[in-house]
Enzyme design. Structure first.
Site, PDB file in Angstrom:
ATOM      1  CG  ASP A   1      -2.144   0.917   1.003  1.00  0.00           C
ATOM      2  OD1 ASP A   1      -2.214   1.582  -0.054  1.00  0.00           O
ATOM      3  OD2 ASP A   1      -3.000   1.000   1.906  1.00  0.00           O
TER       4      ASP A   1
ATOM      5  CG  ASP B   1      -5.476   6.100  -2.610  1.00  0.00           C
ATOM      6  OD1 ASP B   1      -4.346   5.775  -2.169  1.00  0.00           O
ATOM      7  OD2 ASP B   1      -6.537   5.712  -2.086  1.00  0.00           O
TER       8      ASP B   1
ATOM      9  CB  CYS C   1     -13.070 -21.490  20.435  1.00  0.00           C
ATOM     10  SG  CYS C   1     -12.405 -21.787  18.788  1.00  0.00           S
TER      11      CYS C   1
ATOM     12  CB  CYS D   1     -10.026 -23.904  16.658  1.00  0.00           C
ATOM     13  SG  CYS D   1      -9.029 -22.746  17.581  1.00  0.00           S
TER      14      CYS D   1
ATOM     15  CB  CYS E   1      -9.204 -23.117  21.615  1.00  0.00           C
ATOM     16  SG  CYS E   1      -9.218 -21.439  21.005  1.00  0.00           S
TER      17      CYS E   1
HETATM   18  N1  GUN Z   1      -6.174   1.630   3.343  1.00  0.00           N
HETATM   19  C1  GUN Z   1      -7.407   1.790   3.847  1.00  0.00           C
HETATM   20  N2  GUN Z   1      -8.120   2.633   3.064  1.00  0.00           N
HETATM   21  C2  GUN Z   1      -7.342   3.000   2.049  1.00  0.00           C
HETATM   22  C3  GUN Z   1      -7.543   3.839   0.895  1.00  0.00           C
HETATM   23  O1  GUN Z   1      -8.588   4.439   0.681  1.00  0.00           O
HETATM   24  N3  GUN Z   1      -6.463   3.962   0.052  1.00  0.00           N
HETATM   25  C4  GUN Z   1      -5.283   3.309   0.274  1.00  0.00           C
HETATM   26  N4  GUN Z   1      -4.286   3.441  -0.606  1.00  0.00           N
HETATM   27  N5  GUN Z   1      -5.086   2.517   1.339  1.00  0.00           N
HETATM   28  C5  GUN Z   1      -6.102   2.367   2.212  1.00  0.00           C
HETATM   29 ZN    ZN Z   2     -10.176 -21.310  18.881  1.00  0.00          ZN
END
Ligand code: GUN
Ligand code: ZN
Length: 644
Positions: free
Chosen positions: A92, A127, A275, A277, A280
Site C-alpha cells: 500500500d 491516492d 472454541c 479449534c 484452543c
Molecule cells: N487503506 C485503507 N483505506 C485505504 C484507501 O482508501 N487507500 C489506500 N491506498 N489505502 C487504504
Molecule cells: Zn479457537
C-alpha cells in the site's frame, strides 16, 4: 495487464485466479496486513502462510520508506527479503496514513518508484483518501488527483498496479473513479471506506460499493480496503470483492478481542471453552487470557487469523454451492448494522441483475427478507409478463400437487371452458404449471414446515369439489393436457410469446420421467429437442437449437464465435472468452445459448459461465461450456430424458 481467470461464481462473487511474479493468487483471498518491521509482527509472515494457509500478504511501502532501517533493508534485499517471504506481496502507498495522520511526507512518483525498486508484486497508487463526510467539491478534487496520479503511475509501472477508487458518498464520483481505474489498474481497490467499517455504517458501505461495482471492469481484480472483520467477509464477497485486507486480526488482538464470524468477544469475559479449534485445544482461551501480555497478544492474533481464514473458506464454499445469499443473510443476524447493510444492498438489487444466474441448486429461506433477493425480483418480473392478459385462475393448495395428483386436475369444465390454476406460495400466487421453476421448485420455506402435521387436503377430489364441484369431470385423466400445457408454458417462459408459437409449429410433445412423473424432455416426433433441467428450464439439444435459430431472430439466444475457434467449437470444445465475438445481452449465466458463426450458421449449444457483458473483458477462461455440437448426420442424438 492482469489476466484474471474466473473459475466459479455465485452472482457477482467469484472464485478466480491470477498470476504475480511470486506466484498465483486464488480469489477471494484474505491478505493479512503485516508490519514491514518483523519485530512488530505477532506472527511472522512465513508462519501466516504455513500455519493458516494465507499465501499473500499486504504491507505498507510508506512505513518501509519512512523508516530508515527498513528502507535500507528493503532496498538491499527487496520487500520479500525484508519480510522473509517468497509469496506474493502487495504494497500500500500511504493514503491510509494520510487518513490517520492528516498528511504523508512522500510524493506519488517517489513512493511508486520505491515500490518498483523493492520488488512489490502489486504496487498501489498514492491516492487521496476521500473521507466519507466531505462535500462534493472536495470529493471531486480527491478523485481528480487520484486519477492523474494513476495515469502517471501506469506509465511508470511495468508490473501489477492497484488503482484506488475514491469518491466519498457520491454516486457520480464513484462511477467516474471506477471507470478510470478500470482503464488503468490491474487491481481496482475500493477505498475511503475504513471509517464506514470502523463505525459499523454498513448501509452507507453497501450503497458506496453498489455505486462503484457496476463500473469496475469484470476483467480486473476487485480489492476492498478495510474488510478486516470476518463478520463482513460474506457481505463483501456478495458484491464481488476478490481481495480483502485484514489488519483486524492484530488490531483486535492488541485490545484482547477475539474475532468470530458472529462478532468479537473480549477474552477477559470468557469463562467457558466456547472454541475447540486446534489452537484452543492446546491452550483454552480462558487460560490464554492469563498469559503474559506479548504471548497473550500473539495467541489471540493467531486465533483471529484462524477464524478469519476459516470464514474465508466458508465464503468460498458458499460461492461454489451457490448459497452466498443464504450465508450473508445468516451472517447479518450477527449485528443490526449488518442487517441494515444487507437491506441497503437489496435496495440496490439491480446491481446484481446482470450476473444473476438463471438458477441455483437450492433456495433456502432464512427469513422474510429472503424473498427480496435478486433471484426473486427477476422471477416476479418474468411472472408478471407471463400472466399478463390471462383469465383469472382458481386456487389449489400446493400440498395436493404431486405429479400423479395433477393428472386429476381438470383443465376444462364439462362445457369446454378452459380452466387455470394457481397456488399460493411464499413468492405470491404462481400458476401451477410453473411451480417447478427456480426459485420456487427448490425453495425450502418455513411455510411448508409450518403446515407439516396439520390436517392437509390430501384428498384431491374433495379439494376440487370444494372449488367448483359439478362443473368438472372428476373421473377423467388429464395427464396429456397437463403435459402439453407444461411444454407450452416452459417455452413461453423462456423464449416469449411469438417465438414459443413458432416453436409450437413443430408439433412438440412432452416426455415425463418414469420415476418422478415430472416433465423431463420435449420431443419433435421422436427427436429430443429440449431437456428440462432440475430448474424447470428448457435446454435445447443440437436439433432443438436448429429450431431455435429459425424461430428466434438474431441476436436472440446467440453467442457468436470467432472464426479461429469455429473448428474447436464444432467438435464440442468449450468456447473461450477471447473467442466470443458477441452475445445476446439478455442471456443469463447458466442459460443455454446457441453458438453460431458470423453468418449465423449453427456450431454448437452450451451453457454460459459468463454474462454477455463479461465475455469481452475476460481474456482467459471459458465463456460457454459446450453441451452439444455439430455432428455428422448419421450419428444418433443423445439422451434418454431419465438419464438427465
Ligand atoms: N487503506 C485503507 N483505506 C485505504 C484507501 O482508501 N487507500 C489506500 N491506498 N489505502 C487504504
Ligand atoms: Zn479457537
Amino acid at each position: 495487464m492482469v489476466e484474471f481467470e474466473l473459475l466459479d461464481r455465485d452472482g457477482l462473487a467469484r472464485i478466480g485466479r491470477f498470476d504475480t511474479p511470486h506466484g498465483r493468487i486464488e480469489t477471494p483471498a484474505l491478505l493479512p496486513v503485516v508490519h514491514p518491521d518483523p519485530t512488530r509482527q505477532p506472527v511472522s509472515t512465513s508462519e501466516i502462510r504455513r500455519r493458516f494457509g494465507l499465501g499473500t500478504v499486504i504491507t505498507s511501502s510508506y512505513i518501509t520508506w519512512r523508516t530508515p532501517a527498513l528502507r535500507g533493508a528493503a532496498e538491499r534485499s527487496g520487500i520479500h527479503g525484508l519480510l522473509d517471504f517468497d509469496g506474493p506481496v502487495m504494497t500500500d502507498s500511504g493514503a491510509f496514513q494520510q487518513h490517520a495522520y492528516g498528511h504523508v511526507e512522500v510524493g506519488p512518483e517517489e513512493i511508486l518508484e520505491f515500490q518498483n525498486r523493492i520488488g512489490s508484486d502489486i504496487a498501489t497508487v498514492l491516492d487521496v483518501f476521500v473521507e466519507p463526510g466531505v462535500d462534493h467539491a472536495e470529493a471531486e478534487a480527491g478523485v481528480g488527483t487520484t486519477i492523474e496520479r494513476a495515469r502517471a503511475a501506469r506509465r511508470a509501472r511495468p508490473g501489477l498496479l492497484a488503482v484506488p477508487v475514491q469518491g466519498g458518498a457520491f454516486d457520480d464520483l464513484r462511477a467516474r473513479s471506477a471507470r478510470e481505474a478500470s482503464a488503468l489498474g490491474d487491481v481496482l481497490a475500493i477505498g475511503g471506506v475504513v471509517p464506514l467499517f470502523e463505525q459499523y455504517r454498513f448501509a452507507e458501505l453497501a450503497r458506496t460499493i453498489a455505486s462503484t461495482r457496476p463500473h469496475l471492469s469484470p476483467g480486473r481484480v476487485v480489492h476492498l480496503f478495510g474488510t478486516g472483520h470476518p463478520m463482513t467477509f460474506a457481505f463483501a464477497a456478495l458484491f464481488g470483492v476478490d481481495l480483502f485486507d485484514s489488519s483486524a486480526y492484530h488490531k483486535f488482538a492488541r485490545r484482547g478481542r477475539l474475532l468470530f464470524p458472529e462478532g468479537s468477544i473480549a477474552i477477559d469475559e470468557l469463562r467457558e471453552r466456547t472454541c475447540r479449534c486446534a489452537l484452543c485445544e492446546e491452550i483454552p482461551l480462558p487460560a490464554v487470557a492469563k498469559l503474559e501480555p506479548a504471548e497473550r497478544e500473539r495467541r489471540i492474533a493467531e486465533h483471529n487469523l484462524l477464524t478469519s481464514a476459516a470464514e474465508m473458506g466458508v465464503v468460498r464454499q458458499a460461492i461454489r454451492d451457490g448459497t452466498l445469499w443464504e450465508l450473508v443473510e445468516r451472517r447479518a443476524t450477527a449485528h443490526p448494522a449488518l442487517r441494515a447493510g444487507l437491506s441497503a444492498a437489496r435496495g440496490r438489487g439491480e446491481v446484481f441483475f446482470p450476473t444473476e444466474p438463471a438458477s441455483r441448486r437450492a433456495f433456502r429461506e432464512t427469513g422474510p427478507s429472503s424473498y427480496d433477493r435478486p433471484a426473486v425480483r427477476l422471477f416476479r418480473e418474468r411472472l408478471a409478463r407471463y400472466t399478463r392478459g390471462l383469465p383469472p385462475a382458481r386456487t389449489l393448495p400446493r400440498i395436493a400437487l404431486s405429479p400423479d395428483y395433477l393428472s386429476r386436475v381438470p383443465l376444462a369444465t364439462r362445457t369446454g371452458e378452459p380452466l387455470r390454476w394457481e397456488s399460493e406460495t411464499s413468492f405470491g400466487r404462481v400458476p401451477v404449471e410453473l411451480l417447478e421453476l427456480y426459485p420456487i421448485g427448490p425453495c425450502l420455506s418455513s411455510a411448508e414446515f409450518e403446515s407439516m402435521g396439520r390436517r392437509t387436503p390430501s384428498d384431491l377430489t374433495a379439494v376440487l369439489r370444494a372449488t367448483g364441484s359439478e362443473e368438472f369431470d372428476l373421473e377423467r385423466d388429464w395427464t396429456e393436457e397437463w403435459t402439453d400445457l407444461e411444454v407450452r408454458s416452459r417455452l413461453l417462459w423462456q423464449y416469449g410469446s411469438p417465438s414459443a408459437e413458432a416453436l409450437a409449429r413443430h408439433l412438440l410433445r412432452g416426455q415425463r420421467s418414469r420415476r418422478t412423473g415430472r416433465l423431463r424432455g420435449i420431443l419433435a416426433g421422436d427427436i429430443p429437442v429440449f431437456q428440462i433441467g432440475n430448474d424447470g428450464l428448457p435446454r435445447p439439444s443440437f436439433r432443438g437449437a436448429e429450431m431455435l435459430r429459425a424461430a428466434l431472430p438474431p441476436p436472440r439466444a446467440r453467442v457468436i464465435v470467432h472464426a479461429d475457434a469455429i473448428g474447436f467449437v464444432r467438435e464440442g470444445r468449450s468456447l473461450f472468452s477471447r473467442f466470443a465475438l458477441g452475445a445476446d445481452a439478455d442471456l443469463r449465466i447458466g442459460e443455454t445459448g446457441i453458438l453460431v458463426d458470423a453468418q449465423d450458421a449453427l456450431l454448437a449449444v452450451g451453457r454460459l459461465l459468463l454474462a454477455p457483458h463479461e465475455m469481452s473483458c475476460l481474456r482467459r477462461g471459458v465463456a460457454v461450456r459446450v453441451t452439444a455440437h455439430a455432428k455428422r448426420p448419421h450419428e444418433p442424438e443423445e439422451a434418454d430424458p431419465d438419464e438427465a
